[in-house]
Design a protein around this motif. Structure first.
Motif, PDB file in Angstrom:
ATOM      1  N   GLU A  33       4.194   1.108   7.686  1.00  0.00           N
ATOM      2  CA  GLU A  33       3.151   1.488   8.655  1.00  0.00           C
ATOM      3  C   GLU A  33       1.915   0.637   8.409  1.00  0.00           C
ATOM      4  O   GLU A  33       1.502   0.435   7.277  1.00  0.00           O
ATOM      5  N   ARG A  34       1.351   0.128   9.500  1.00  0.00           N
ATOM      6  CA  ARG A  34       0.107  -0.641   9.432  1.00  0.00           C
ATOM      7  C   ARG A  34      -0.944   0.056  10.284  1.00  0.00           C
ATOM      8  O   ARG A  34      -0.725   0.282  11.470  1.00  0.00           O
ATOM      9  N   LYS A  35      -2.058   0.376   9.661  1.00  0.00           N
ATOM     10  CA  LYS A  35      -3.179   0.953  10.396  1.00  0.00           C
ATOM     11  C   LYS A  35      -4.458   0.244   9.961  1.00  0.00           C
ATOM     12  O   LYS A  35      -4.464  -0.546   9.012  1.00  0.00           O
ATOM     13  N   ARG A  36      -5.537   0.528  10.671  1.00  0.00           N
ATOM     14  CA  ARG A  36      -6.799  -0.160  10.398  1.00  0.00           C
ATOM     15  C   ARG A  36      -7.226   0.002   8.950  1.00  0.00           C
ATOM     16  O   ARG A  36      -7.768  -0.911   8.345  1.00  0.00           O
ATOM     17  N   MET A  37      -6.946   1.167   8.375  1.00  0.00           N
ATOM     18  CA  MET A  37      -7.444   1.461   7.038  1.00  0.00           C
ATOM     19  C   MET A  37      -6.462   1.139   5.920  1.00  0.00           C
ATOM     20  O   MET A  37      -6.867   1.023   4.759  1.00  0.00           O
ATOM     21  N   TYR A  38      -5.187   1.005   6.238  1.00  0.00           N
ATOM     22  CA  TYR A  38      -4.221   0.846   5.145  1.00  0.00           C
ATOM     23  C   TYR A  38      -2.893   0.312   5.661  1.00  0.00           C
ATOM     24  O   TYR A  38      -2.615   0.310   6.858  1.00  0.00           O
ATOM     25  N   ARG A  39      -2.089  -0.127   4.685  1.00  0.00           N
ATOM     26  CA  ARG A  39      -0.684  -0.423   4.914  1.00  0.00           C
ATOM     27  C   ARG A  39       0.117   0.470   3.975  1.00  0.00           C
ATOM     28  O   ARG A  39      -0.258   0.635   2.818  1.00  0.00           O
ATOM     29  N   LEU A  40       1.195   1.006   4.485  1.00  0.00           N
ATOM     30  CA  LEU A  40       2.033   1.900   3.675  1.00  0.00           C
ATOM     31  C   LEU A  40       3.265   1.137   3.230  1.00  0.00           C
ATOM     32  O   LEU A  40       4.099   0.744   4.057  1.00  0.00           O
ATOM     33  N   ARG A  41       3.367   0.899   1.916  1.00  0.00           N
ATOM     34  CA  ARG A  41       4.508   0.160   1.364  1.00  0.00           C
ATOM     35  C   ARG A  41       5.608   1.135   0.928  1.00  0.00           C
ATOM     36  O   ARG A  41       5.320   2.175   0.342  1.00  0.00           O
ATOM     37  N   HIS A  42       6.836   0.740   1.185  1.00  0.00           N
ATOM     38  CA  HIS A  42       7.994   1.480   0.687  1.00  0.00           C
ATOM     39  C   HIS A  42       8.767   0.546  -0.236  1.00  0.00           C
ATOM     40  O   HIS A  42       9.340  -0.453   0.207  1.00  0.00           O
ATOM     41  N   TYR A  43       8.774   0.859  -1.526  1.00  0.00           N
ATOM     42  CA  TYR A  43       9.442   0.006  -2.509  1.00  0.00           C
ATOM     43  C   TYR A  43      10.938   0.303  -2.565  1.00  0.00           C
ATOM     44  O   TYR A  43      11.360   1.441  -2.367  1.00  0.00           O
ATOM     45  N   PHE A  44      11.696  -0.754  -2.805  1.00  0.00           N
ATOM     46  CA  PHE A  44      13.165  -0.708  -2.854  1.00  0.00           C
ATOM     47  C   PHE A  44      13.698   0.018  -1.609  1.00  0.00           C
ATOM     48  O   PHE A  44      14.381   1.038  -1.699  1.00  0.00           O
ATOM     49  N   PRO A  45      13.356  -0.502  -0.438  1.00  0.00           N
ATOM     50  CA  PRO A  45      13.723   0.188   0.814  1.00  0.00           C
ATOM     51  C   PRO A  45      15.225   0.262   1.055  1.00  0.00           C
ATOM     52  O   PRO A  45      15.676   1.085   1.856  1.00  0.00           O
TER      53      PRO A  45
END
Length: 983
Positions: free
Chosen positions: A46-58
């Motif tokens: 997810e990409r938003k103005r305030m942050y990016r949400l990383r998912h490790y080992f997807p």
């Protein structure tokens, strides 16, 4: 002599020199050594103005895995969680079958609007990320944060009331800033510096990544120097350097991010200056939040040698989150070592792994994780030894000199002196300002509100029903109401009755009348309004929707304020009603005579009405009298911007107007308005608002104590209760239940400038001594039967000796109207004094004790009997709930009688009464004591003597006792004896 050189002895140093040169050149050209260690794989979900949400080992789709969300602090890159790759956070947790997600705020230097981000932006970003992970995984998350990232974890969980969060894990995250400032600096000093920075520097200067890196390194220069020396010493040994290369590059530059000024300002104001993570009441987008909202398990990692997240500050969470099970894991590591490096790999992350499994119902809790206690008995000795060993090793490796040997002693001394100096610095301007007030000085509630708005327009002014209102918003609302009042014909000096429940619109109405220069007549809802408005010459009324019908019934024109434009008004037929909410202030033309805040010290500002029927009591309060109480309260209670004052006392009562509202405005404190006395809501709002000071009247706190809203030992942020009329027994119960909070009991004459305060609280029941800056007081001899002042041989009033009962009087300032019962020629020709309505005694220490009102002294055949000591002694009996004392006519004499009610679950015996009343002289003991089922209270929670008297005389039986002077005991009143007593 022939010296032989071996090939080995020459080649070794040469190879070392060449390797050092090669590796050094690589570092200079590329910033570090090339390493085969790769970052863990992740995808941005997810990409938003305030942050990016990383998912490790997807690619790992194992079902049913526990889910963690990792949150970095603002100044550290999200790569923190993977800096040691397989031996870092995501590597170890993923290997244990845990699904890892990371919030990446990015760098403010490259993100759009990055330098304008505030604290709430980041909390709301974490909140949004949790929602996304909940939705994608279908599971609750274990929310984890390092340093400020852990603070975000606490704040976000509280903001969402725990929804979707299974547990919280933090690493070196401070909560109680006062208990442990970084490097042991005194909080008072840091708070003053923080106020300067937030007000004058951070709004102009961005905190860049290089500034953050240098600042962090400066916090521990020994460790920084040691790391660089170690790197240079091993520059020839590439194999030894490569495992630590990613971490070194992270600390030397790659890992640091800039800090947005607004976010740092919020941090300094809310958490450094005001310590609101600990106290509650921090604000996220106009919504007050408290850690009392957190109910999930918490694990806090404590670094035993962490000088940034001090152990005492980290352990504050156990008190700040009273509804959560809080655990801790203690690690011998510094701030960064808690999450990265060998200690983290070998200890921190394995413990986190086991915690997650335990929290998910699998496995047992490791022995190294234990329930947290706020005060660790062995902390001092163990911590000192640990720090000595840690410091010795550091100094030995780096070869540096000692630096912090005297830190604890110097820090403690400096902390004490700074805090005392700060208290004096706050008090001195208030006392000086009081001394400068002259009759013509312009001062009023409206002017002080405008002054606060100019100083800090965006600071929080008051809180009500989970909303925070800034000074700017409140000031604008006041000005708009002023325009509305002008449009309906209100002018300066007009007497306008205010009949409203405690709510923001009531506060605004009172302030607007002050700003206009009108007189606010404060009337209790439900009182006999028609008679009150006649006594006070009130010209029109302001009411809220709830009190509209009662106001209209007086026949006066009624202005309705509050509730918004959409509420339906129940307007009685024929009522002259104006809906203030429908007046457009922009369309009101201000007349030429209008000047905001014209009120001068000598002018009438408020009229207070108490009592009912033939016992109405009308009190006139000038602007000077209001300011005197406001600044006096702020001084005695040491109120400032760090405080949130919870206004339990209604605004129409002198305690609400003069102490709660006045003290908070004069001190610059936040005001929390309570709509009514609701013990359950009180408990919630004390935490949510971060209430530090509670105001009360009479027996208000009895309801809260009886409801057990705060069980013994339950943590709370309250430091002080301030008010008037609290009985001694209730006073002791309050201090026992809310320890270490104190009770600050005031006595204030409405007309005149007498203000007493029991600041120390050591003498329970005493009214204390005169507040600096208020009137000089004297106690003069007084005959309560003839109501005459007793004089000496020269014809002047005779001063009372210690413990002699007399009339309390105070010097009359130029603003006091002596035509309302003032005195002249009391001790010297032409001097001016204003008598109070009360009789006191003064003990040998100079403290004053209330004895009675002049009009309620019981005139018995044996002399005057004072009611106040009787009710105080009876209230101090554990079984007693409430009590009153009064004179009962019996034939040709008057008996001293006391009635009391008993607390639920308690019994009261005659011997309890006998033992308690031996504290009084025999001639001051009541003739009869009897039990009633209930004692009604007034709207200000004062036990009603008149209601008890109206219920009938005491009847003989097992619940009525008479004082047998022969046996010095109270005995059951029989029918025969009653007939003789009442004859």
């Amino acid at each position: 002599m022939v010296v032989k050189f071996s090939t080995k002895s020459v080649m070794g140093p040469m190879q070392r020199l060449v390797a050092t040169a090669q590796n050094g050149l690589e570092v200079i050209r590329f910033g570090g050594l090339a390493s085969d260690i790769e970052s863990s794989p992740y995808e941005v979900v997810e990409r938003k103005r305030m942050y990016r949400l990383r998912h490790y080992f997807p690619d790992d789709t194992t079902p049913g895995r526990p889910v963690v969300v990792l949150v970095p602090p603002l100044m550290v890159s999200a790569e923190l969680w993977d800096v040691n790759a397989a031996q870092g956070a995501v590597g170890i947790l993923t290997a244990a079958g845990i699904d890892c997600w990371v919030v990446d705020f990015g760098s403010p230097a490259v993100e759009e609007g990055g330098w304008q981000r505030d604290l709430a932006d980041h909390v709301l970003a974490v909140n949004s990320a949790i929602d996304t992970v909940n939705e994608i995984t279908g599971r609750g998350v274990h929310l984890m944060g390092y340093s400020q990232g852990g603070m975000f974890a606490y704040q976000t969980t509280a903001y969402r009331s725990g929804k979707g969060v299974e547990s919280i894990v933090t690493f070196g995250s401070p909560v109680d800033i006062v208990a442990g400032m970084p490097l042991g600096l005194p909080h008072g000093l840091v708070s003053d510096v923080a106020e300067f920075l937030s007000g004058h520097v951070l709004n102009r200067l961005p905190i860049t990544d290089s500034m953050v890196r240098l600042g962090f390194q400066a916090l521990d220069p020994v460790k920084t120097a040691r790391a660089r020396v170690d790197f240079l010493r091993q520059l020839h040994n590439r194999d030894a350097l490569l495992p630590k290369e990613r971490q070194r590059r992270f600390l030397e530059g790659d890992g640091w991010l800039g800090y947005p000024g607004p976010a740092l300002t919020d941090l300094l104001e809310q958490f450094v200056q005001h310590n609101r993570m600990m106290l509650g009441g921090f604000v996220i987008r106009d919504q007050p939040i408290s850690f009392a909202e957190i109910k999930c398990p918490i694990l806090a990692f404590v670094g035993e040698v962490d000088d940034i997240g001090q152990p005492a500050a980290v352990r504050g969470i156990v008190r700040a989150a009273p509804n959560a099970e809080v655990y801790e894991a203690s690690v011998v590591a510094g701030h960064f070592g808690l999450v990265a490096g060998s200690v983290a790999s070998n200890r921190t992350w394995p413990l986190v792994r086991d915690w997650v499994q335990w929290a998910n119902g699998n496995g047992v809790l490791p022995d190294d994780i234990a329930p947290m206690v706020e005060h660790v008995a062995h902390t001092g000795r163990r911590s000192t030894l640990t720090r000595m060993v840690h410091a010795a090793a550091t100094l030995a490796e780096a070869g540096t000199s000692i630096g912090k040997t005297l830190e604890a002693v110097a820090g403690g001394t400096l902390r004490g002196s700074v805090e005392l100096t700060g208290e004096a610095a706050r008090a001195l301007p208030r006392l000086t300002r009081l001394g400068m007030i002259q009759p013509h000085t312009r001062i009023s509630l409206g002017s002080l509100m405008a002054e606060q708005a100019r100083r800090g327009p965006l600071r929080e002014c008051f809180l009500f029903e989970d909303r925070v209102h800034t000074h700017e918003a409140v000031n604008t609302r006041i000005d708009n109401v002023v325009r509305g009042l002008i449009s309906v014909g209100v002018r300066p000096a007009t007497r306008v009755g205010v009949v409203m429940e405690t709510r923001p619109s009531a506060f605004v109405a009172i302030a607007a009348l002050s700003r206009l220069g009108a007189v606010a007549v404060l009337l209790a809802p439900g009182s006999e309004l028609a008679q009150a408005v006649r006594l006070t010459d009130t010209k029109l009324l302001i009411a809220d929707p709830e009190n509209l019908r009662a106001a209209v019934a007086t026949g006066l024109r009624t202005l309705v304020l509050g509730g918004g434009e959409s509420r339906g008004l129940d307007v009685p037929p024929g009522g002259d009603v104006v809906d203030m909410e429908k007046i457009d202030p922009a369309k009101v033309t201000l007349p030429g005579w209008y000047r905001p805040n014209p009120g001068r010290a000598r002018e009438l500002a408020f009229i207070l009405v108490t009592g009912t029927g033939d016992r109405f009591d009308v009190k006139y309060v000038t602007n000077h009298r209001w300011a005197l109480s406001a600044f006096g309260t702020a001084t005695a209670a040491d109120l400032d911007r760090r405080d949130t004052v919870y206004c339990l006392a209604p605004l129409h009562h002198s305690s609400g107007l003069l102490v709660s509202l006045g003290g908070a405005v004069a001190g610059g404190s936040r005001i929390a308005l309570a709509r009514s006395l609701d013990p359950a809501r009180f408990a919630e709002e004390v935490h949510r608002y971060g209430v530090t000071v509670v105001t009360y009247t009479w027996t208000m706190l009895r309801d809260i104590l009886d409801a057990d809203a705060f069980p013994n030992g339950h943590p709370h942020p309250i430091r002080l209760f301030i008010g008037s009329g609290m009985p001694e027994g209730l006073w002791r119960r309050t201090q026992d239940r809310f320890s270490p909070a104190r009770v600050l009991e005031f006595y204030a004459s409405i007309e005149g400038d007498v203000v007493l305060a029991n600041v120390s609280g050591h003498k329970v029941g005493s009214k204390g001594r005169p507040v600096p800056g208020t009137a000089k007081v004297e106690l003069i001899a007084y005959d309560s039967l003839t109501e005459e002042i007793l004089i000496d041989d020269a014809g002047f009033a005779r001063r009372c000796a210690d413990n002699e009962v007399g009339l309390l009087i105070g010097t009359a300032s130029d603003t006091v109207d002596l035509s309302r019962g003032g005195l002249r020629g009391v001790f010297a020709p032409g001097d001016a004094w204003m008598p109070t309505e009360n009789l006191f005694r003064r003990d040998s220490d100079g403290d004053y004790w209330l004895m009675d009102r002049r009009d309620t002294v019981i005139h018995t055949p044996r002399g005057p009997v004072y009611t106040h000591p009787i009710v105080e002694v009876l209230n101090d009996i554990t079984a007693t709930d409430m009590e009153v004392a009064y004179g009962l006519p019996a034939g040709d004499r008057i008996l001293a009688v006391a009635a009391l009610s008993i607390r639920t679950g308690y019994r009261l015996e005659p011997r309890d009464i006998s033992e308690a009343l031996r504290a009084l002289a025999p001639d001051q003991r009541p003739d009869i004591v009897y039990v009633v089922d209930d004692i009604p209270r007034s709207s200000t929670y004062r036990p009603s003597t008149r209601a008890v008297q109206a219920a009938g005389n005491p009847q003989p039986g097992e619940r009525t006792w008479w004082y047998n002077r022969d046996t010095d005991n109270y005995e059951i009143l029989t029918a025969d004896l009653a007939e003789r007593l009442f004859a």
